[in-house]
Design a protein around this motif. Structure first.
Motif, PDB file in Angstrom:
ATOM      1  N   ASN A 214       0.837  -1.256   0.258  1.00 26.94           N
ATOM      2  CA  ASN A 214       0.164  -0.134  -0.008  1.00 26.94           C
ATOM      3  C   ASN A 214       0.933   1.358  -0.013  1.00 26.94           C
ATOM      4  O   ASN A 214       1.312   1.656   0.955  1.00 26.94           O
ATOM      5  CB  ASN A 214      -0.960   0.049   1.340  1.00 26.94           C
ATOM      6  CG  ASN A 214      -1.998   1.175   1.139  1.00 26.94           C
ATOM      7  OD1 ASN A 214      -1.840   2.076   0.667  1.00 26.94           O
ATOM      8  ND2 ASN A 214      -3.029   0.666   1.975  1.00 26.94           N
ATOM      9  N   GLY A 215       1.020   2.000  -1.120  1.00 27.22           N
ATOM     10  CA  GLY A 215       1.711   3.035  -1.205  1.00 27.22           C
ATOM     11  C   GLY A 215       1.216   4.274  -0.749  1.00 27.22           C
ATOM     12  O   GLY A 215       2.021   5.390  -0.510  1.00 27.22           O
ATOM     13  N   TRP A 246       4.769  -4.493  -6.151  1.00 24.41           N
ATOM     14  CA  TRP A 246       3.552  -3.581  -6.819  1.00 24.41           C
ATOM     15  C   TRP A 246       3.211  -2.655  -5.765  1.00 24.41           C
ATOM     16  O   TRP A 246       2.776  -3.009  -4.818  1.00 24.41           O
ATOM     17  CB  TRP A 246       2.336  -4.488  -7.297  1.00 24.41           C
ATOM     18  CG  TRP A 246       2.863  -5.496  -8.522  1.00 24.41           C
ATOM     19  CD1 TRP A 246       3.701  -5.439  -9.367  1.00 24.41           C
ATOM     20  CD2 TRP A 246       2.021  -6.425  -8.810  1.00 24.41           C
ATOM     21  NE1 TRP A 246       3.884  -6.423 -10.211  1.00 24.41           N
ATOM     22  CE2 TRP A 246       2.580  -7.183  -9.954  1.00 24.41           C
ATOM     23  CE3 TRP A 246       0.799  -7.149  -8.122  1.00 24.41           C
ATOM     24  CZ2 TRP A 246       2.143  -8.397 -10.322  1.00 24.41           C
ATOM     25  CZ3 TRP A 246       0.433  -8.295  -8.791  1.00 24.41           C
ATOM     26  CH2 TRP A 246       0.998  -9.077  -9.953  1.00 24.41           C
ATOM     27  N   VAL A 247       3.663  -1.363  -5.759  1.00 22.20           N
ATOM     28  CA  VAL A 247       3.173  -0.332  -4.869  1.00 22.20           C
ATOM     29  C   VAL A 247       2.011   0.211  -5.397  1.00 22.20           C
ATOM     30  O   VAL A 247       2.290   1.277  -6.376  1.00 22.20           O
ATOM     31  CB  VAL A 247       4.387   0.485  -4.644  1.00 22.20           C
ATOM     32  CG1 VAL A 247       4.039   1.720  -3.524  1.00 22.20           C
ATOM     33  CG2 VAL A 247       5.583  -0.096  -4.025  1.00 22.20           C
ATOM     34  N   MET A 248       0.619   0.035  -4.895  1.00 23.27           N
ATOM     35  CA  MET A 248      -0.559   0.671  -5.278  1.00 23.27           C
ATOM     36  C   MET A 248      -0.823   1.927  -4.232  1.00 23.27           C
ATOM     37  O   MET A 248      -0.614   2.124  -3.110  1.00 23.27           O
ATOM     38  CB  MET A 248      -1.656  -0.510  -5.103  1.00 23.27           C
ATOM     39  CG  MET A 248      -0.701  -1.812  -5.728  1.00 23.27           C
ATOM     40  SD  MET A 248      -0.290  -1.737  -7.468  1.00 23.27           S
ATOM     41  CE  MET A 248      -2.050  -1.494  -8.073  1.00 23.27           C
ATOM     42  N   HIS A 249      -1.571   2.771  -4.999  1.00 25.07           N
ATOM     43  CA  HIS A 249      -1.880   3.786  -4.108  1.00 25.07           C
ATOM     44  C   HIS A 249      -3.471   3.954  -4.348  1.00 25.07           C
ATOM     45  O   HIS A 249      -4.073   3.649  -5.303  1.00 25.07           O
ATOM     46  CB  HIS A 249      -1.186   5.149  -4.847  1.00 25.07           C
ATOM     47  CG  HIS A 249       0.234   5.184  -4.785  1.00 25.07           C
ATOM     48  ND1 HIS A 249       0.843   4.681  -5.704  1.00 25.07           N
ATOM     49  CD2 HIS A 249       0.910   5.676  -3.803  1.00 25.07           C
ATOM     50  CE1 HIS A 249       2.282   4.940  -5.410  1.00 25.07           C
ATOM     51  NE2 HIS A 249       2.291   5.492  -4.256  1.00 25.07           N
ATOM     52  N   ASP A 250      -4.077   4.535  -3.190  1.00 25.04           N
ATOM     53  CA  ASP A 250      -5.487   4.679  -3.253  1.00 25.04           C
ATOM     54  C   ASP A 250      -5.833   5.804  -4.494  1.00 25.04           C
ATOM     55  O   ASP A 250      -5.178   6.709  -4.462  1.00 25.04           O
ATOM     56  CB  ASP A 250      -6.045   5.330  -1.944  1.00 25.04           C
ATOM     57  CG  ASP A 250      -5.828   4.243  -0.859  1.00 25.04           C
ATOM     58  OD1 ASP A 250      -5.498   3.030  -1.047  1.00 25.04           O
ATOM     59  OD2 ASP A 250      -5.502   4.594   0.432  1.00 25.04           O
ATOM     60  N   ILE A 251      -6.964   5.528  -5.102  1.00 23.31           N
ATOM     61  CA  ILE A 251      -7.288   6.204  -6.076  1.00 23.31           C
ATOM     62  C   ILE A 251      -7.840   7.665  -5.444  1.00 23.31           C
ATOM     63  O   ILE A 251      -8.837   7.781  -4.591  1.00 23.31           O
ATOM     64  CB  ILE A 251      -8.502   5.704  -6.934  1.00 23.31           C
ATOM     65  CG1 ILE A 251      -8.141   4.345  -7.659  1.00 23.31           C
ATOM     66  CG2 ILE A 251      -9.129   6.786  -7.902  1.00 23.31           C
ATOM     67  CD1 ILE A 251      -9.209   3.652  -8.581  1.00 23.31           C
ATOM     68  N   GLY A 252      -7.267   8.796  -5.994  1.00 24.25           N
ATOM     69  CA  GLY A 252      -7.661  10.150  -5.294  1.00 24.25           C
ATOM     70  C   GLY A 252      -6.950  10.127  -4.145  1.00 24.25           C
ATOM     71  O   GLY A 252      -7.419  11.396  -3.445  1.00 24.25           O
TER      72      GLY A 252
END
Length: 284
Positions: A214-215, A246-252
């Motif tokens: 979770n980025g 995989w570093v994923m970011h919350d949309i918005g």
């Protein structure tokens, strides 16, 4: 003192009447005996009552949910496992913690259960996650042929359930279970289970393995997480040659970290120290 009288006219048999002092003494004695019995009963009930903890109790209808999930997984999701005995699996699962102090569970307690699950994830199909559970599961659901721990038999069955036993009973404790922090109980039944199955999941991985992080957090990679403290350290460098993050970011949402951040650099150094190639991608 008792007074005895005989009536020659009526022919009644002798009778004995206690004096008032004796009656009072007898009444006090009976009362004390009743009090002692009540105290003893309360003590036995308390001794047999399950210990009280600060966490939620065992999930209601635990056995029914356990068997239902096992049947769904082995008969529908993974029909190649249709010969698995779900009743035997549940007996081994419960045998790890029933009638035991829920803060003294060991890895060895779960070994009979672990031996019943022999299905391994194919090479290049293992996905770990940390603080990104929902997204990881959405990905595996859509993708179909990549697996998180919760997509395996034991992970699927136990996901989001709570359980514990108690030394005083052979039943699960539905009133309360230990909270690992509030009760200072790190070796509770659920925590030990997830450590054991996480270790096995990591040891069985091979080829290229992925981890979704979770980025949007200040530390996408957290050394004390299950991934950082158990799964990462149990990857076998002789079987796993690449770790892909995989570093994923919350949309918005906020973008607190990325592949170039210090948190991911720490993960890279650990992987490289174990002779595992590290690759990272933002918002895969």
């Amino acid at each position: 003192m008792a007074n005895c009288e005989f009536s020659p006219v009526s022919g009644d048999k002798p009778c004995c009447r206690l004096s008032r002092k004796a009656q009072v003494g007898l009444g006090v004695g009976v009362l004390l005996l009743l009090i002692i019995l009540v105290v003893a009963v309360v003590a036995v009930v308390r001794w047999r009552s399950p210990l009280e903890w600060n966490g939620e109790g065992t999930t209601k209808h635990f056995s029914e949910i356990f068997l239902g999930r096992c049947f769904v997984y082995t008969q529908i999701i993974r029909p190649e496992l249709r010969n698995k005995d779900c009743t035997q699996i549940m007996a081994a699962f419960k045998g790890a913690f029933i009638s035991k102090n829920p803060c003294s569970i060991t890895k060895e307690d779960y070994q009979p259960l672990i031996q019943l699950d022999t299905k391994a994830v194919p090479c290049n199909k293992t996905l770990f996650w940390s603080k990104s559970k929902d997204l990881a599961h959405q990905y595996t659901w859509v993708h179909g042929n990549i697996f998180t721990l919760e997509d395996t038999l034991l992970g699927y069955i136990a996901d989001d359930l709570t359980w514990c036993g108690d030394p005083s009973t052979s039943e699960v404790n539905e009133q309360s279970c230990p909270h690992w922090k509030k009760d200072n109980c790190p070796n509770n039944a659920a925590s030990v289970f997830w450590k054991v199955v996480s270790q096995k999941f990591a040891e069985a991985a091979c080829g290229v393995v992925q981890v979704m992080l979770n980025g949007s957090l200040s530390e996408p990679f957290y050394r004390n997480s299950t991934f950082g403290s158990v799964e990462l350290l149990n990857l076998n460098p002789r079987k796993v040659h690449t770790l892909q993050a995989w570093v994923m970011h919350d949309i918005g949402g906020a973008t607190s970290n990325s592949c170039s951040g210090s948190s991911l650099n720490e993960l890279k150094l650990i992987a490289m120290s174990r002779n595992i190639t590290f690759v990272c991608q933002d918002n895969y």
